[in-house]
Motif scaffolding. Structure first.
Motif, PDB file in Angstrom:
ATOM      1  N   SER A 438       0.834  -1.211   0.000  1.00  0.00           N
ATOM      2  CA  SER A 438       0.000   0.000   0.000  1.00  0.00           C
ATOM      3  C   SER A 438       0.867   1.260   0.000  1.00  0.00           C
ATOM      4  N   PRO A 439       0.672   2.182  -0.931  1.00  0.00           N
ATOM      5  CA  PRO A 439       1.466   3.414  -0.949  1.00  0.00           C
ATOM      6  C   PRO A 439       1.071   4.409   0.146  1.00  0.00           C
ATOM      7  N   THR A 440      -0.063   4.154   0.827  1.00  0.00           N
ATOM      8  CA  THR A 440      -0.509   5.079   1.869  1.00  0.00           C
ATOM      9  C   THR A 440      -0.335   4.518   3.279  1.00  0.00           C
ATOM     10  N   MET A 441       0.020   3.243   3.392  1.00  0.00           N
ATOM     11  CA  MET A 441       0.046   2.593   4.699  1.00  0.00           C
ATOM     12  C   MET A 441       1.118   3.174   5.615  1.00  0.00           C
ATOM     13  N   GLN A 442       2.281   3.518   5.071  1.00  0.00           N
ATOM     14  CA  GLN A 442       3.366   4.033   5.918  1.00  0.00           C
ATOM     15  C   GLN A 442       2.935   5.310   6.630  1.00  0.00           C
ATOM     16  N   LYS A 443       2.369   6.225   5.888  1.00  0.00           N
ATOM     17  CA  LYS A 443       1.953   7.492   6.482  1.00  0.00           C
ATOM     18  C   LYS A 443       0.780   7.289   7.436  1.00  0.00           C
ATOM     19  N   ALA A 444      -0.167   6.416   7.056  1.00  0.00           N
ATOM     20  CA  ALA A 444      -1.341   6.180   7.903  1.00  0.00           C
ATOM     21  C   ALA A 444      -0.937   5.561   9.234  1.00  0.00           C
ATOM     22  N   LEU A 445      -0.025   4.582   9.205  1.00  0.00           N
ATOM     23  CA  LEU A 445       0.407   3.956  10.451  1.00  0.00           C
ATOM     24  C   LEU A 445       1.128   4.951  11.349  1.00  0.00           C
ATOM     25  N   ASN A 446       1.974   5.774  10.763  1.00  0.00           N
ATOM     26  CA  ASN A 446       2.702   6.748  11.568  1.00  0.00           C
ATOM     27  C   ASN A 446       1.764   7.745  12.238  1.00  0.00           C
ATOM     28  N   LEU A 447       0.852   8.302  11.487  1.00  0.00           N
ATOM     29  CA  LEU A 447       0.053   9.418  11.994  1.00  0.00           C
ATOM     30  C   LEU A 447      -1.189   8.976  12.764  1.00  0.00           C
ATOM     31  N   LYS A 448      -1.834   7.886  12.346  1.00  0.00           N
ATOM     32  CA  LYS A 448      -3.110   7.507  12.947  1.00  0.00           C
ATOM     33  C   LYS A 448      -3.017   6.354  13.936  1.00  0.00           C
ATOM     34  N   VAL A 449      -1.963   5.550  13.826  1.00  0.00           N
ATOM     35  CA  VAL A 449      -1.827   4.411  14.716  1.00  0.00           C
ATOM     36  C   VAL A 449      -0.733   4.650  15.739  1.00  0.00           C
ATOM     37  N   LYS A 450       0.442   5.069  15.270  1.00  0.00           N
ATOM     38  CA  LYS A 450       1.575   5.248  16.178  1.00  0.00           C
ATOM     39  C   LYS A 450       1.640   6.660  16.762  1.00  0.00           C
ATOM     40  N   PHE A 451       0.932   7.634  16.142  1.00  0.00           N
ATOM     41  CA  PHE A 451       0.931   9.036  16.593  1.00  0.00           C
ATOM     42  C   PHE A 451       2.356   9.593  16.641  1.00  0.00           C
ATOM     43  N   ARG A 452       3.134   9.342  15.582  1.00  0.00           N
ATOM     44  CA  ARG A 452       4.533   9.769  15.602  1.00  0.00           C
ATOM     45  C   ARG A 452       4.882  10.475  14.309  1.00  0.00           C
ATOM     46  N   GLU A 453       6.123  10.924  14.209  1.00  0.00           N
ATOM     47  CA  GLU A 453       6.577  11.719  13.072  1.00  0.00           C
ATOM     48  C   GLU A 453       6.409  10.947  11.766  1.00  0.00           C
ATOM     49  N   SER A 454       5.978  11.659  10.734  1.00  0.00           N
ATOM     50  CA  SER A 454       5.644  11.003   9.473  1.00  0.00           C
ATOM     51  C   SER A 454       6.847  10.443   8.742  1.00  0.00           C
ATOM     52  N   PHE A 455       8.065  10.929   9.064  1.00  0.00           N
ATOM     53  CA  PHE A 455       9.240  10.465   8.324  1.00  0.00           C
ATOM     54  C   PHE A 455       9.728   9.096   8.784  1.00  0.00           C
ATOM     55  N   ARG A 456       9.208   8.584   9.884  1.00  0.00           N
ATOM     56  CA  ARG A 456       9.760   7.367  10.486  1.00  0.00           C
ATOM     57  C   ARG A 456       9.511   6.155   9.585  1.00  0.00           C
ATOM     58  N   PRO A 457      10.546   5.398   9.246  1.00  0.00           N
ATOM     59  CA  PRO A 457      10.374   4.248   8.359  1.00  0.00           C
ATOM     60  C   PRO A 457       9.836   3.036   9.102  1.00  0.00           C
ATOM     61  N   PHE A 458       9.248   2.119   8.364  1.00  0.00           N
ATOM     62  CA  PHE A 458       8.802   0.853   8.915  1.00  0.00           C
ATOM     63  C   PHE A 458       9.649  -0.271   8.339  1.00  0.00           C
ATOM     64  N   ALA A 459       9.735  -1.349   9.100  1.00  0.00           N
ATOM     65  CA  ALA A 459      10.565  -2.478   8.703  1.00  0.00           C
ATOM     66  C   ALA A 459       9.724  -3.555   8.037  1.00  0.00           C
ATOM     67  N   PRO A 460      10.318  -4.281   7.088  1.00  0.00           N
ATOM     68  CA  PRO A 460       9.646  -5.436   6.514  1.00  0.00           C
ATOM     69  C   PRO A 460      10.024  -6.718   7.243  1.00  0.00           C
ATOM     70  N   SER A 461       9.037  -7.544   7.516  1.00  0.00           N
ATOM     71  CA  SER A 461       9.283  -8.925   7.899  1.00  0.00           C
ATOM     72  C   SER A 461       9.071  -9.777   6.652  1.00  0.00           C
ATOM     73  N   VAL A 462      10.019 -10.665   6.370  1.00  0.00           N
ATOM     74  CA  VAL A 462       9.988 -11.436   5.137  1.00  0.00           C
ATOM     75  C   VAL A 462      10.330 -12.887   5.457  1.00  0.00           C
ATOM     76  N   LEU A 463       9.691 -13.799   4.761  1.00  0.00           N
ATOM     77  CA  LEU A 463      10.042 -15.208   4.901  1.00  0.00           C
ATOM     78  C   LEU A 463      11.527 -15.391   4.613  1.00  0.00           C
ATOM     79  N   ARG A 464      12.220 -16.113   5.504  1.00  0.00           N
ATOM     80  CA  ARG A 464      13.663 -16.301   5.312  1.00  0.00           C
ATOM     81  C   ARG A 464      13.966 -16.885   3.941  1.00  0.00           C
ATOM     82  N   GLU A 465      13.127 -17.817   3.486  1.00  0.00           N
ATOM     83  CA  GLU A 465      13.391 -18.488   2.225  1.00  0.00           C
ATOM     84  C   GLU A 465      13.133 -17.604   1.009  1.00  0.00           C
ATOM     85  N   ARG A 466      12.577 -16.400   1.228  1.00  0.00           N
ATOM     86  CA  ARG A 466      12.290 -15.484   0.114  1.00  0.00           C
ATOM     87  C   ARG A 466      13.119 -14.198   0.166  1.00  0.00           C
ATOM     88  N   VAL A 467      13.940 -14.015   1.188  1.00  0.00           N
ATOM     89  CA  VAL A 467      14.555 -12.709   1.404  1.00  0.00           C
ATOM     90  C   VAL A 467      15.400 -12.262   0.214  1.00  0.00           C
TER      91      VAL A 467
END
Length: 611
Positions: A438-467
């Motif tokens: 989602s191109p909007t999820m990063q900003k939505a999570l920062n501002l509406k869920v975490k209540f934090r600065e919009s620039f903060r990055p999020f990390a990906p969790s990925v299956l080890r066998e697909r990394v």
């Protein structure tokens, strides 16, 4: 042999318990008190560790404190004398505390232990480690390496700010050190303070801000602030810093060098702040790379272990990995002071008590860092019902299916499963999850869920066998401590107009197939998910891939800004009701926001002190 390790009284107090060298449990005190970075004696964490082991205080063979308070007092006193008469106000404020409490810490520890369980308080049980030895032990002993060079870097312990150790079997010896006041960690904290973030908390924000800037001040920092030798050893010009004699990290001379006073918290960020972040990050990376290259050449060792607060700089860690001087790298997931509790216990067992070490080649001993409390299904249901929550109890298949469908629908998910993580990262036990496509999820999570600065990055969790199919890395990185770029075939070409955008505006430009976890420089802080350590989270990712073709999820810590990561089902429900999380999965209980009593909604935006 049961050994309890304790860290306390500075920040991130914690306790850890080992049994015959095996890690049984470990947790930070903040998770129980709900005070972020809580420095208090970790009474709750100790009680948890005892309960997890089914042990009484009398059955504990040793309690090990992670540093030596009297040596720390010696450093404080010598520093004030060296800089006298400057710093007298700070000296006058600190001395009564140190004389009244800190130098008698054995008595304080004994009293605190006695209040938990009298069997813990026998004086012959209490041992002391050294701060950087505790860090080194926390990294080497669980690493799975028979031999390794161990590099620790932080603000300061007793005197040491940087240490190099050599581990071989059960032996661990410190080879060399850099001492206070010359500290790479304190240089980074000085820029954290100067750019308006909280020291010992906001350093990771500075790292996340760096890609928005250019390292325009790096040469100035090398010219004026830090003298770095070819082997990475360094000295700071103390005329620019206030931490030796005052109450601030920097001083007026520092202000003049960088063109103004420190940014106040919550003031707008401008390009200069981003460039300062990029500059100190570049300096840090250069110092760390010089050190690791030199150590590889000097020792001939193939394995590297890292610990100390600077080891949480996952961007620098990623560059060390890509530099290729070491075949394998292990970074202690609780690299900061919390991990000192674990290192103190392991160091006492192997180093002080000369007990052998069991190694499983290719595996670390941290158990995915899932070392905290867990809650059985009947207990979860009882706790949620007492909170007034409305929930459905479903089987495993339905839990996975309903969660994945909610993710595909673009919802934010609270995921509370199994044992809580030890260390600052949520790794799929106490996580907020989202769809990275989602191109909007990063900003939505920062501002509406975490209540934090919009620039903060999020990390990906990925299956080890697909990394390796999605990121330019192909090794285990289960603790979210290495950064690598998204592979070219998953990147999007960015428009020429992006060059005209200012700083954080670049964040809104989708640059990959997983834009919500792709930073502005195409990088990502990666967690590989392993079926052996977290089978339920692995299964969730596998089913998400089946439906979407994408084996990646957004994974961020289950909390709002200023709050410690949730521990109990009650913590999870409160955070769920105080944020825009739309679905909560606690064990096999599924909760939809629309089914909850609106009177239970909380104003979480102002519930915690900003970090």
């Amino acid at each position: 042999m049961l050994i309890l390790g304790v860290s306390a009284f500075y920040h991130d107090s914690a306790a850890a318990l080992i049994h015959d060298g095996e890690i049984v449990s470990a947790a930070q005190e903040e998770r129980f008190t709900r005070i972020k970075h809580d420095a208090a004696f970790p009474a709750n964490a100790i009680r948890f560790c005892l309960e997890q082991a089914g042990a009484t205080g009398a059955e504990i063979d040793h309690v090990v404190y992670y540093e030596k308070p009297f040596i720390k007092f010696e450093r404080l006193l010598e520093t004030y004398l060296a800089f006298a008469p400057r710093g007298f106000a700070s000296f006058r404020k600190a001395m009564p505390l140190w004389i009244g409490e800190k130098i008698f810490q054995r008595d304080i520890l004994t009293k605190e232990l006695d209040s938990i369980d009298r069997g813990l308080a026998a004086r012959d049980k209490l041992l002391f480690s050294e701060h950087h030895f505790s860090h080194a032990a926390s990294a080497f002993y669980p690493s799975g390496f028979e031999r390794a060079v161990v590099l620790t870097m932080d603000g300061v312990g007793e005197w040491t700010t940087t240490s190099v150790a050599l581990g071989n079997g059960a032996d661990l010896s410190i080879l060399k050190e850099i001492h206070f006041p010359h500290s790479l960690g304190l240089l980074y904290s000085a820029l954290t303070y100067y750019t308006g973030f909280k020291v010992n908390s906001g350093e990771y924000k500075l790292m996340g801000l760096a890609p928005y800037g250019e390292p325009r001040y790096a040469k100035l920092m090398f010219d004026e602030l830090i003298d770095v030798k070819a082997d990475g050893s360094f000295r700071l010009d103390l005329d620019y810093f206030g931490y030796c004699t005052g109450f601030t990290m920097t001083n007026e001379k520092f202000d003049r060098l960088f063109g103004g006073p420190p940014r106040l918290p919550e003031q707008p960020l401008d390009q200069r702040h981003m460039d300062l972040a990029a500059s100190v990050q570049a300096v840090t990376e250069e110092v760390v790379l010089r050190m690791t290259r030199s150590l590889a050449s000097e020792t001939g060792e193939k394995n590297l272990c890292l610990a100390g607060g600077v080891a949480l700089n996952c961007v620098a860690n990623g560059k060390v990995l890509r530099d290729g001087r070491f075949e394998s790298i292990f970074i202690q997931p609780a690299a900061g002071d919390a991990g000192g509790a674990l290192g103190a216990a392991l160091g006492a067992y192997h180093h002080q008590k000369r007990q052998p070490r069991r190694i499983s080649p290719g595996e670390d001993a941290m158990k995915g860092s899932f070392l905290g409390p867990r809650y059985e299904q009947p207990d979860i249901e009882r706790r949620l019902a007492a909170m007034g929550a409305n929930f459905l109890v479903v089987d495993d298949d339905a839990l996975i299916e309903e969660t994945v469908q909610a993710l595909v629908a673009g919802k934010a998910i609270g995921w509370h499963q199994g044992r809580m993580e030890f260390g600052p990262r949520a790794l799929g036990g106490r996580s907020i999850l989202g769809d990275p496509r989602s191109p909007t999820m990063q900003k939505a999570l920062n501002l509406k869920v975490k209540f934090r600065e919009s620039f903060r990055p999020f990390a990906p969790s990925v299956l080890r066998e697909r990394v390796a199919e999605w990121f330019e890395i192909d090794c285990d990185t289960p603790y979210m401590l290495l950064v690598a770029n998204v592979t070219p075939d998953h990147r999007h070409a960015t428009p020429d107009t992006e060059q005209a955008l200012f700083g954080i505006e670049k964040l809104n430009v989708p640059r990959s197939d997983i834009p919500a976890v792709t930073h502005v420089d195409y990088s990502a802080r990666i967690q590989t998910v392993h079926v052996e350590t977290n089978p339920r989270f692995h299964r969730l990712l596998t089913h998400f891939e089946t439906l979407t073709g994408c084996p990646v999820l957004i994974n961020t810590s289950f909390n709002v800004r200023g709050e410690p990561i949730v521990s109990t089902p009650e913590d999870a429900f409160r955070c769920f009701m105080g944020s825009d999380i739309e679905l909560l999965a606690v064990g096999n209980c599924v909760l939809h926001k629309s089914d909850q009593n609106p009177e239970l909604a909380l104003n979480y935006r102002s519930a915690f002190e900003l970090d």
